[in-house]
Scaffold this motif. Structure first.
Motif, PDB file in Angstrom:
ATOM      1  N   CYS A  74       0.853  -1.188   0.000  1.00 13.58           N
ATOM      2  CA  CYS A  74       0.000   0.000   0.000  1.00 13.58           C
ATOM      3  C   CYS A  74       0.892   1.242   0.000  1.00 13.58           C
ATOM      4  CB  CYS A  74      -0.871   0.033   1.256  1.00 13.58           C
ATOM      5  SG  CYS A  74      -1.873  -1.431   1.476  1.00 13.58           S
ATOM      6  N   VAL A  75       0.316   2.358  -0.378  1.00 14.34           N
ATOM      7  CA  VAL A  75       1.021   3.635  -0.252  1.00 14.34           C
ATOM      8  C   VAL A  75       0.878   4.076   1.202  1.00 14.34           C
ATOM      9  CG1 VAL A  75       1.076   6.054  -0.948  1.00 14.34           C
ATOM     10  CG2 VAL A  75       0.579   4.279  -2.648  1.00 14.34           C
ATOM     11  N   TYR A  76       2.010   4.375   1.824  1.00 15.13           N
ATOM     12  CA  TYR A  76       1.988   4.870   3.202  1.00 15.13           C
ATOM     13  C   TYR A  76       2.576   6.275   3.198  1.00 15.13           C
ATOM     14  CZ  TYR A  76       2.711   5.437   8.148  1.00 15.13           C
ATOM     15  OH  TYR A  76       2.668   5.930   9.426  1.00 15.13           O
ATOM     16  N   ILE A  77       1.769   7.255   3.600  1.00 12.00           N
ATOM     17  CA  ILE A  77       2.219   8.648   3.631  1.00 12.00           C
ATOM     18  C   ILE A  77       2.851   8.915   4.992  1.00 12.00           C
ATOM     19  CG2 ILE A  77       1.498  11.067   3.552  1.00 12.00           C
ATOM     20  CD1 ILE A  77      -0.721  10.180   1.588  1.00 12.00           C
ATOM     21  N   HIS A  78       4.146   9.202   4.963  1.00 10.41           N
ATOM     22  CA  HIS A  78       4.897   9.500   6.186  1.00 10.41           C
ATOM     23  C   HIS A  78       4.720  10.958   6.598  1.00 10.41           C
ATOM     24  CE1 HIS A  78       7.236   5.730   5.884  1.00 10.41           C
ATOM     25  NE2 HIS A  78       7.143   5.938   4.588  1.00 10.41           N
ATOM     26  N   ARG A  79       4.708  11.845   5.604  1.00  9.98           N
ATOM     27  CA  ARG A  79       4.646  13.279   5.849  1.00  9.98           C
ATOM     28  C   ARG A  79       3.816  13.927   4.774  1.00  9.98           C
ATOM     29  NH1 ARG A  79       7.056  13.574  10.722  1.00  9.98           N
ATOM     30  NH2 ARG A  79       8.495  15.273  10.861  1.00  9.98           N
ATOM     31  N   PHE A  80       2.922  14.815   5.181  1.00  9.33           N
ATOM     32  CA  PHE A  80       2.224  15.689   4.244  1.00  9.33           C
ATOM     33  C   PHE A  80       2.100  17.033   4.934  1.00  9.33           C
ATOM     34  CE2 PHE A  80      -1.545  17.887   2.703  1.00  9.33           C
ATOM     35  CZ  PHE A  80      -1.250  17.954   1.350  1.00  9.33           C
ATOM     36  N   ALA A  81       2.633  18.047   4.319  1.00  8.57           N
ATOM     37  CA  ALA A  81       2.549  19.386   4.899  1.00  8.57           C
ATOM     38  C   ALA A  81       2.658  20.413   3.780  1.00  8.57           C
ATOM     39  CB  ALA A  81       3.665  19.603   5.922  1.00  8.57           C
ATOM     40  N   ILE A  82       1.929  21.494   3.954  1.00  5.47           N
ATOM     41  CA  ILE A  82       1.988  22.586   2.986  1.00  5.47           C
ATOM     42  C   ILE A  82       1.718  23.878   3.752  1.00  5.47           C
ATOM     43  CG2 ILE A  82      -0.423  22.384   2.296  1.00  5.47           C
ATOM     44  CD1 ILE A  82       0.638  22.847  -0.635  1.00  5.47           C
ATOM     45  N   LYS A  83       2.437  24.925   3.411  1.00  9.49           N
ATOM     46  CA  LYS A  83       2.265  26.197   4.117  1.00  9.49           C
ATOM     47  C   LYS A  83       0.827  26.679   3.996  1.00  9.49           C
ATOM     48  CE  LYS A  83       6.855  28.109   4.372  1.00  9.49           C
ATOM     49  NZ  LYS A  83       7.688  29.272   4.091  1.00  9.49           N
ATOM     50  N   SER A  84       0.308  27.228   5.067  1.00 11.75           N
ATOM     51  CA  SER A  84      -1.099  27.631   5.108  1.00 11.75           C
ATOM     52  C   SER A  84      -1.413  28.748   4.121  1.00 11.75           C
ATOM     53  CB  SER A  84      -1.499  28.036   6.523  1.00 11.75           C
ATOM     54  OG  SER A  84      -0.702  29.108   6.962  1.00 11.75           O
ATOM     55  N   GLN A 102      -5.762   4.497  -7.309  1.00 14.03           N
ATOM     56  CA  GLN A 102      -6.670   3.514  -6.717  1.00 14.03           C
ATOM     57  C   GLN A 102      -6.012   2.497  -5.793  1.00 14.03           C
ATOM     58  OE1 GLN A 102      -9.956   4.037  -7.112  1.00 14.03           O
ATOM     59  NE2 GLN A 102      -9.358   5.786  -8.346  1.00 14.03           N
ATOM     60  N   ARG A 103      -4.793   2.744  -5.353  1.00 14.81           N
ATOM     61  CA  ARG A 103      -4.174   1.857  -4.361  1.00 14.81           C
ATOM     62  C   ARG A 103      -4.709   2.231  -2.984  1.00 14.81           C
ATOM     63  NH1 ARG A 103       1.869   3.198  -6.104  1.00 14.81           N
ATOM     64  NH2 ARG A 103       1.794   2.395  -8.203  1.00 14.81           N
ATOM     65  N   LYS A 104      -4.621   1.278  -2.062  1.00 13.18           N
ATOM     66  CA  LYS A 104      -4.930   1.618  -0.670  1.00 13.18           C
ATOM     67  C   LYS A 104      -3.866   2.596  -0.202  1.00 13.18           C
ATOM     68  CE  LYS A 104      -7.158  -2.550   1.062  1.00 13.18           C
ATOM     69  NZ  LYS A 104      -7.041  -3.651   2.031  1.00 13.18           N
ATOM     70  N   ILE A 105      -4.296   3.598   0.554  1.00 15.75           N
ATOM     71  CA  ILE A 105      -3.377   4.613   1.070  1.00 15.75           C
ATOM     72  C   ILE A 105      -3.591   4.704   2.575  1.00 15.75           C
ATOM     73  CG2 ILE A 105      -2.658   7.031   0.958  1.00 15.75           C
ATOM     74  CD1 ILE A 105      -4.122   7.102  -1.810  1.00 15.75           C
ATOM     75  N   TYR A 106      -2.490   4.737   3.312  1.00 15.48           N
ATOM     76  CA  TYR A 106      -2.530   4.848   4.766  1.00 15.48           C
ATOM     77  C   TYR A 106      -1.694   6.039   5.213  1.00 15.48           C
ATOM     78  CZ  TYR A 106      -4.409   0.098   5.106  1.00 15.48           C
ATOM     79  OH  TYR A 106      -5.196  -1.021   5.021  1.00 15.48           O
ATOM     80  N   LEU A 107      -2.060   6.579   6.357  1.00 11.59           N
ATOM     81  CA  LEU A 107      -1.279   7.623   7.006  1.00 11.59           C
ATOM     82  C   LEU A 107      -1.673   7.660   8.475  1.00 11.59           C
ATOM     83  CD1 LEU A 107      -3.444  10.159   7.461  1.00 11.59           C
ATOM     84  CD2 LEU A 107      -2.996  10.476   5.047  1.00 11.59           C
ATOM     85  N   MET A 108      -0.840   8.297   9.280  1.00  9.01           N
ATOM     86  CA  MET A 108      -1.180   8.496  10.692  1.00  9.01           C
ATOM     87  C   MET A 108      -1.431   9.970  10.918  1.00  9.01           C
ATOM     88  SD  MET A 108       0.982   6.127  13.232  1.00  9.01           S
ATOM     89  CE  MET A 108       2.120   5.086  12.353  1.00  9.01           C
ATOM     90  N   VAL A 109      -2.385  10.258  11.790  1.00  6.31           N
ATOM     91  CA  VAL A 109      -2.674  11.649  12.138  1.00  6.31           C
ATOM     92  C   VAL A 109      -2.809  11.742  13.659  1.00  6.31           C
ATOM     93  CG1 VAL A 109      -5.175  11.437  11.828  1.00  6.31           C
ATOM     94  CG2 VAL A 109      -4.101  13.663  11.577  1.00  6.31           C
ATOM     95  N   ASN A 110      -2.232  12.784  14.207  1.00  9.42           N
ATOM     96  CA  ASN A 110      -2.315  13.019  15.643  1.00  9.42           C
ATOM     97  C   ASN A 110      -3.780  13.158  16.039  1.00  9.42           C
ATOM     98  OD1 ASN A 110      -2.477  14.445  18.169  1.00  9.42           O
ATOM     99  ND2 ASN A 110      -0.349  15.043  17.925  1.00  9.42           N
ATOM    100  N   CYS A 111      -4.159  12.464  17.098  1.00  8.06           N
ATOM    101  CA  CYS A 111      -5.554  12.506  17.571  1.00  8.06           C
ATOM    102  C   CYS A 111      -6.001  13.920  17.917  1.00  8.06           C
ATOM    103  CB  CYS A 111      -5.729  11.602  18.800  1.00  8.06           C
ATOM    104  SG  CYS A 111      -5.443   9.863  18.458  1.00  8.06           S
ATOM    105  N   GLU A 112      -5.069  14.787  18.304  1.00  5.65           N
ATOM    106  CA  GLU A 112      -5.386  16.161  18.704  1.00  5.65           C
ATOM    107  C   GLU A 112      -5.422  17.132  17.529  1.00  5.65           C
ATOM    108  OE1 GLU A 112      -6.248  16.892  21.877  1.00  5.65           O
ATOM    109  OE2 GLU A 112      -6.039  14.734  22.190  1.00  5.65           O
TER     110      GLU A 112
END
Length: 163
Positions: A74-84, A102-112
């Motif tokens: 699967c595609v695993y996104i380690h980092r995604f960020a862009i200036k506001s 159309q691949r499965k994509i995973y990432l983690m996001v801080n609960c807060e």
């Protein structure tokens, strides 16, 4: 706005990625990430990382990035960020989703990090509830309580998936 692959980015510019990551960490704190990445983190070879990772430039200035690799087919996104200031972060992300084809994509996001959570939810991501599935994406020494991944005291994440 120009989107280029990490593989085509001059390696000398990886230091810029590190400075930008530090900027995001200082601006958003642990809601962005538990740590900021160094040049070496951006250079570190992971499966298909340089084919699946992209940077966004405006007037040759890096304003954002998506660092991804293959994990568990699967595609695993380690980092995604862009200036506001860049109002089109959703456009950048939609382009990535098209590229990931159309691949499965995973990432983690801080609960807060509610804005990030809502952003990913709007893009079609859902929280993974299956402990076995979560465990396949995280280090074995991390605790998982219900669907929360405990990274450190006060820093918990959700694994999110787009199928």
């Amino acid at each position: 706005m120009q989107i280029i692959s990490l593989r085509s980015l001059d390696k000398k510019r990886f230091e810029e990625l590190s400075f930008l990551d530090k900027y995001f960490y200082q601006k958003y704190g642990e809601s962005f990430s538990n740590e900021f990445w160094t040049k070496e983190n951006f250079e570190y070879p992971l499966p298909s990382k340089f084919e699946l990772s992209f940077v966004v430039l405006i007037n040759d200035i890096i304003i954002g990035y998506c660092i991804a690799s293959m994990k568990n087919d699967c595609v695993y996104i380690h980092r995604f960020a862009i200036k506001s200031e860049m109002k089109k972060s959703g456009d950048f992300f939609k382009e990535l989703l098209k590229y990931y084809n159309q691949r499965k994509i995973y990432l983690m996001v801080n609960c807060e990090n509610k804005p990030a959570f809502l952003f990913y939810e709007k893009q079609g991501f859902n929280i993974v509830d299956d402990i076995k599935e979560i465990r396949s994406f995280v280090a074995g020494d991390l605790n998982i309580e219900k669907n929360k991944i405990i990274i450190s005291e006060g820093y918990e994440c959700f694994l999110m998936r787009k199928v």
